[in-house]
Design a protein around this motif. Structure first.
Motif, PDB file in Angstrom:
ATOM      1  N   LEU A  33       0.817  -1.211   0.000  1.00  0.00           N
ATOM      2  CA  LEU A  33       0.000   0.000   0.000  1.00  0.00           C
ATOM      3  C   LEU A  33       0.855   1.267   0.000  1.00  0.00           C
ATOM      4  N   VAL A  34       1.965   1.232   0.731  1.00  0.00           N
ATOM      5  CA  VAL A  34       2.866   2.393   0.732  1.00  0.00           C
ATOM      6  C   VAL A  34       3.458   2.606  -0.659  1.00  0.00           C
ATOM      7  N   VAL A  35       3.907   1.533  -1.287  1.00  0.00           N
ATOM      8  CA  VAL A  35       4.475   1.636  -2.638  1.00  0.00           C
ATOM      9  C   VAL A  35       3.432   2.143  -3.619  1.00  0.00           C
ATOM     10  N   ALA A  36       2.192   1.618  -3.514  1.00  0.00           N
ATOM     11  CA  ALA A  36       1.118   2.054  -4.419  1.00  0.00           C
ATOM     12  C   ALA A  36       0.837   3.543  -4.259  1.00  0.00           C
ATOM     13  N   LEU A  37       0.877   4.033  -3.020  1.00  0.00           N
ATOM     14  CA  LEU A  37       0.653   5.464  -2.793  1.00  0.00           C
ATOM     15  C   LEU A  37       1.793   6.308  -3.348  1.00  0.00           C
ATOM     16  N   VAL A  38       3.028   5.906  -3.053  1.00  0.00           N
ATOM     17  CA  VAL A  38       4.194   6.686  -3.487  1.00  0.00           C
ATOM     18  C   VAL A  38       4.251   6.773  -5.014  1.00  0.00           C
ATOM     19  N   LEU A  39       3.953   5.665  -5.683  1.00  0.00           N
ATOM     20  CA  LEU A  39       4.032   5.652  -7.136  1.00  0.00           C
ATOM     21  C   LEU A  39       2.768   6.182  -7.808  1.00  0.00           C
ATOM     22  N   GLY A  40       1.643   6.023  -7.125  1.00  0.00           N
ATOM     23  CA  GLY A  40       0.378   6.385  -7.761  1.00  0.00           C
ATOM     24  C   GLY A  40      -0.062   7.819  -7.569  1.00  0.00           C
ATOM     25  N   VAL A  41       0.222   8.392  -6.403  1.00  0.00           N
ATOM     26  CA  VAL A  41      -0.267   9.743  -6.107  1.00  0.00           C
ATOM     27  C   VAL A  41       0.268  10.796  -7.079  1.00  0.00           C
ATOM     28  N   PRO A  42       1.584  10.834  -7.381  1.00  0.00           N
ATOM     29  CA  PRO A  42       2.063  11.852  -8.328  1.00  0.00           C
ATOM     30  C   PRO A  42       1.386  11.755  -9.700  1.00  0.00           C
ATOM     31  N   GLN A  43       1.159  10.534 -10.166  1.00  0.00           N
ATOM     32  CA  GLN A  43       0.501  10.356 -11.462  1.00  0.00           C
ATOM     33  C   GLN A  43      -0.955  10.805 -11.409  1.00  0.00           C
ATOM     34  N   LEU A  44      -1.596  10.528 -10.281  1.00  0.00           N
ATOM     35  CA  LEU A  44      -2.985  10.948 -10.116  1.00  0.00           C
ATOM     36  C   LEU A  44      -3.101  12.469 -10.084  1.00  0.00           C
ATOM     37  N   ILE A  45      -2.172  13.113  -9.374  1.00  0.00           N
ATOM     38  CA  ILE A  45      -2.191  14.580  -9.304  1.00  0.00           C
ATOM     39  C   ILE A  45      -1.987  15.184 -10.694  1.00  0.00           C
ATOM     40  N   GLU A  46      -1.078  14.588 -11.463  1.00  0.00           N
ATOM     41  CA  GLU A  46      -0.856  15.089 -12.827  1.00  0.00           C
ATOM     42  C   GLU A  46      -2.124  14.978 -13.664  1.00  0.00           C
ATOM     43  N   ASP A  47      -2.807  13.824 -13.555  1.00  0.00           N
ATOM     44  CA  ASP A  47      -4.040  13.636 -14.324  1.00  0.00           C
ATOM     45  C   ASP A  47      -5.099  14.668 -13.936  1.00  0.00           C
ATOM     46  N   ILE A  48      -5.195  14.941 -12.620  1.00  0.00           N
ATOM     47  CA  ILE A  48      -6.191  15.910 -12.148  1.00  0.00           C
ATOM     48  C   ILE A  48      -5.871  17.312 -12.654  1.00  0.00           C
ATOM     49  N   THR A  49      -4.588  17.682 -12.598  1.00  0.00           N
ATOM     50  CA  THR A  49      -4.223  19.050 -13.006  1.00  0.00           C
ATOM     51  C   THR A  49      -4.243  19.235 -14.518  1.00  0.00           C
ATOM     52  N   ARG A  50      -4.435  18.169 -15.256  1.00  0.00           N
ATOM     53  CA  ARG A  50      -4.605  18.295 -16.703  1.00  0.00           C
ATOM     54  C   ARG A  50      -6.043  18.626 -17.096  1.00  0.00           C
ATOM     55  N   ILE A  51      -6.955  18.519 -16.156  1.00  0.00           N
ATOM     56  CA  ILE A  51      -8.343  18.906 -16.424  1.00  0.00           C
ATOM     57  C   ILE A  51      -8.357  20.418 -16.651  1.00  0.00           C
ATOM     58  N   PRO A  52      -8.896  20.887 -17.780  1.00  0.00           N
ATOM     59  CA  PRO A  52      -8.791  22.317 -18.149  1.00  0.00           C
ATOM     60  C   PRO A  52      -9.132  23.315 -17.049  1.00  0.00           C
ATOM     61  N   PRO A  53     -10.271  23.208 -16.353  1.00  0.00           N
ATOM     62  CA  PRO A  53     -10.562  24.200 -15.300  1.00  0.00           C
ATOM     63  C   PRO A  53      -9.516  24.191 -14.184  1.00  0.00           C
ATOM     64  N   VAL A  54      -9.022  22.994 -13.830  1.00  0.00           N
ATOM     65  CA  VAL A  54      -8.009  22.893 -12.779  1.00  0.00           C
ATOM     66  C   VAL A  54      -6.689  23.479 -13.268  1.00  0.00           C
ATOM     67  N   ALA A  55      -6.318  23.150 -14.497  1.00  0.00           N
ATOM     68  CA  ALA A  55      -5.068  23.672 -15.059  1.00  0.00           C
ATOM     69  C   ALA A  55      -5.082  25.194 -15.129  1.00  0.00           C
ATOM     70  N   GLU A  56      -6.235  25.748 -15.482  1.00  0.00           N
ATOM     71  CA  GLU A  56      -6.337  27.214 -15.562  1.00  0.00           C
ATOM     72  C   GLU A  56      -6.217  27.855 -14.189  1.00  0.00           C
ATOM     73  N   ALA A  57      -6.706  27.157 -13.166  1.00  0.00           N
ATOM     74  CA  ALA A  57      -6.726  27.729 -11.818  1.00  0.00           C
ATOM     75  C   ALA A  57      -5.380  27.609 -11.111  1.00  0.00           C
ATOM     76  N   ILE A  58      -4.733  26.464 -11.227  1.00  0.00           N
ATOM     77  CA  ILE A  58      -3.508  26.236 -10.447  1.00  0.00           C
ATOM     78  C   ILE A  58      -2.313  25.808 -11.300  1.00  0.00           C
ATOM     79  N   GLY A  59      -2.520  25.600 -12.584  1.00  0.00           N
ATOM     80  CA  GLY A  59      -1.433  25.138 -13.432  1.00  0.00           C
ATOM     81  C   GLY A  59      -1.380  23.623 -13.496  1.00  0.00           C
ATOM     82  N   THR A  60      -0.451  23.099 -14.254  1.00  0.00           N
ATOM     83  CA  THR A  60      -0.326  21.653 -14.463  1.00  0.00           C
ATOM     84  C   THR A  60       0.894  21.105 -13.726  1.00  0.00           C
ATOM     85  N   PHE A  61       0.673  20.050 -12.982  1.00  0.00           N
ATOM     86  CA  PHE A  61       1.760  19.368 -12.281  1.00  0.00           C
ATOM     87  C   PHE A  61       2.304  18.258 -13.179  1.00  0.00           C
TER      88      PHE A  61
END
Length: 211
Positions: free
Chosen positions: A139-167
């Motif tokens: 579970l720790v490995v899944a979080l460490v490897l998965g969270v950064p990718q998930l954040i990138e996917d979220i910040t690629r959503i146009p309204p989110v990207a416009e508000a805070i930029g893309t990670f």
């Protein structure tokens, strides 16, 4: 917040069958009653839910249905309350909390998956601890490897990207590896649920929407 319990209809508690291993959880609590007698309280949870997908906990006294409640549930019984809650992976809480504030876990039915896991813990404690440790590591490995990718996917959503930029995640795994991580995390959280171990970060951080 616990849901309000509804009166039961007195039907008999059905025996646990082997094919219900991962679709049903059954726990028992034996309490002393008047004149030296004992009462057997049981909590039955059908994890698949009803026809509407709603998961209920059923409360029994000496094998007869006394009450039912959507989850999370709090059943008032003599001397205290039985509290029940689930995650997406199984039961995460099934405790008797007495009026003086002390708490204890109900005993899983020996035929249930939880009961079999408890038996392994009693008979092979070293192996049991090793399995538990591996579950946490997965579970720790899944979080460490998965969270950064998930954040990138979220910040690629146009309204989110416009508000805070893309990670941009420093980690990019192939699809097959991400799928393998998700499957491994589900298995690990299911194993922990059999022991009623739950942590909102480890077991609920990415994949759980439980109560």
């Amino acid at each position: 917040m616990a849901r309000k319990a509804k009166p039961g209809d007195g039907h008999a508690l059905k025996r646990f069958r082997w094919w219900q291993m991962f679709s049903r959880s059954l726990f028992h609590l034996q309490l002393s009653a008047a004149a030296g007698t004992t009462q057997l309280w049981s909590v039955d949870v059908r994890l698949g839910g009803d026809s509407n997908g709603e998961v209920w906990a059923q409360l029994y006294l000496d094998g007869r249905n006394q009450a039912r409640s959507k989850l999370p549930a709090a059943f008032a019984i003599p001397g205290g309350t039985i509290e029940v809650a689930t995650s997406n992976y199984g039961v995460k809480r099934c405790h008797y909390v007495s009026d003086d504030g002390t708490s204890r876990v109900l005993m899983p039915d020996p035929a249930s998956a939880e009961g079999r896991r408890a038996r392994l813990d009693r008979k092979r404690p070293t192996l049991s601890r090793a399995i538990g440790f591996v579950s946490v590591v997965v579970l720790v490995v899944a979080l460490v490897l998965g969270v950064p990718q998930l954040i990138e996917d979220i910040t690629r959503i146009p309204p989110v990207a416009e508000a805070i930029g893309t990670f941009v995640s420093p980690i990019h795994l192939p699809v097959w590896m991400n799928i393998s991580l998700i499957v491994a995390a589900i298995v690990a959280s299911t194993e922990r649920a059999l022991r009623m171990r739950y942590n909102w970060i480890l077991d609920g951080g990415l994949f759980d929407g439980g109560d």
